[in-house]
Design an enzyme around this catalytic site. Sequence first.
Site, PDB file in Angstrom:
ATOM      1  CD  GLU A 208      36.439  54.531  10.163  1.00  0.00           C
ATOM      2  OE1 GLU A 208      36.065  53.345  10.367  1.00  0.00           O
ATOM      3  OE2 GLU A 208      37.615  54.832  10.517  1.00  0.00           O
ATOM      4  CE  LYS A 339      44.103  53.220  12.986  1.00  0.00           C
ATOM      5  NZ  LYS A 339      43.884  54.318  13.812  1.00  0.00           N
TER       6      LYS A 339
HETATM    7  C1  LIG Z   1      40.328  54.270  12.342  1.00  0.00           C
HETATM    8  C2  LIG Z   1      40.540  54.919  13.249  1.00  0.00           C
HETATM    9  O1  LIG Z   1      40.470  56.320  13.039  1.00  0.00           O
HETATM   10  P1  LIG Z   1      41.397  57.404  12.589  1.00  0.00           P
HETATM   11  O2  LIG Z   1      42.029  57.092  11.313  1.00  0.00           O
HETATM   12  O3  LIG Z   1      40.652  58.583  12.519  1.00  0.00           O
HETATM   13  O4  LIG Z   1      42.462  57.258  13.530  1.00  0.00           O
HETATM   14  C3  LIG Z   1      40.835  54.427  14.535  1.00  0.00           C
HETATM   15  O5  LIG Z   1      40.684  55.054  15.604  1.00  0.00           O
HETATM   16  O6  LIG Z   1      40.861  53.181  14.745  1.00  0.00           O
HETATM   17 MG   LIG Z   2      41.059  53.464  16.743  1.00  0.00          MG
END
Ligand SMILES: C=C(OP(=O)(O)O)C(=O)O
Ligand SMILES: [Mg+2]
Length: 421
Positions: A208, A339
């Site tokens: 990231e 997400k």
């Molecule tokens: C953004 C993250 O990672 P990933 O997309 O690998 O789950 C997270 O864990 O908050």
């Molecule tokens: Mg996370």
Amino acid sequence: MADRRIAGVYAWEAFDSRGNPTVGCEVVLSDGASGSATVPSGASTGAHEAVELRDGGTRYGGKGVASAVTNVTGPLAAAVTGIDAGDQRRVDAALREADGTTDLSRLGANAVLGVSLSAAIAYASSIRQPLHAAVAEGDDVPLLPMPMVNILSGGAHADGALDIQDVLVVPVGAESFREAIEWAWRVRRGTVEAAEARGLPAHLVADEGGLGLRLGGNRDALELVAEGIDRSGLRSGDEAAIAIDVAASTFAEDGGYELRTEGRRLTADELVSALAGWVADFPIVSLEDVLGEDDWDGWRQAGKRLGGVQLLGDDLFVTNTARLRRGVDEQIANAVLVKPNQVGTLSDALDVVRLAQHSGYATVLSARSGDTEDHWLADLAVGWRTGQIKVGSTTRSERTAKWNRLLRIEAGPAPTTFATW
Ligand SMILES: C=C(OP(=O)(O)O)C(=O)O
Ligand SMILES: [Mg+2]
């Protein structure tokens, strides 16, 4: 009345920021408007996320998404063709029905999200509105989110350089998004200086864009970022604070927690004690995934001892209303990471945001570690008024695409407010 029925759906394999294949999708409406989106992909995925469809024998070394692509152009396209793109709930219900499973494992959550998002973007284009305005409900005023910005990376994003996954800065004292993101950049620069002063290679970055440094242990990471805040000239705690994504599920093993960089194994109780110690010693305002994703009892205990900070559930809640409902009922955590690809449709992600908001839980909209140059996430945060956003660092284009979009929205013409901490 304009005819905004879905007339065509297209899909392809695109690159994500790790160079892995992901799904790109375009929806065309009867009035000629169109919208396209690419779908992100996680690395530290929660066990209870909706299922991302991968298959072998296609492009980029046999971890392709060819079946997800053909599922978009086949069954999913057939399911949504003719539906008014302005009726997002109907589009999303048709997508779910076509898949027929709760975790979208038949046609793939990545395929489903591509269509769900592209329909929303096509609709916004058709009504000549920015996406954030098109997804806003009622008289909601656009709200620029407080950014949570990755400074140091570990865990699954940096080859285990640290056990904890992210140390982030939250510019809690900023009064505009522009100021907030500039302050975050200053803390990154300060942390680079602090790393260089210790002879560490501060040009190596993780998935990231956070610094991927091999340090002596997790506490060293906090010390480095705390020094970065001091070097930035910002007031520690009042202006710039620290957030951590512990991502504890990634180092949970046989009922305990393996801190490999420190060569010790902790019980849940000991891990919470360590976190409480960090909260006492550093300006920490938010802790994500403090324990394993199914350790509900441990989380309840953690809440009693870490009550003063934001306790954020990512792998714990996986953008799932049933899991968040359980959290609310049992008073576990006080914030939810959202997400969209963990659940697969925009409507389901919005339901999680609204359930949280009505329950007094904070909401943090989040990118994935494998993301793309797309910036729909920024618009969703603003239109849905999530109040916080987590996108990664202030470097790497798939991250800056979202920050730049938020800067663009703040510049107008629509009046906006900023979510102060
Ligand atoms: C953004 C993250 O990672 P990933 O997309 O690998 O789950 C997270 O864990 O908050
Ligand atoms: Mg996370």
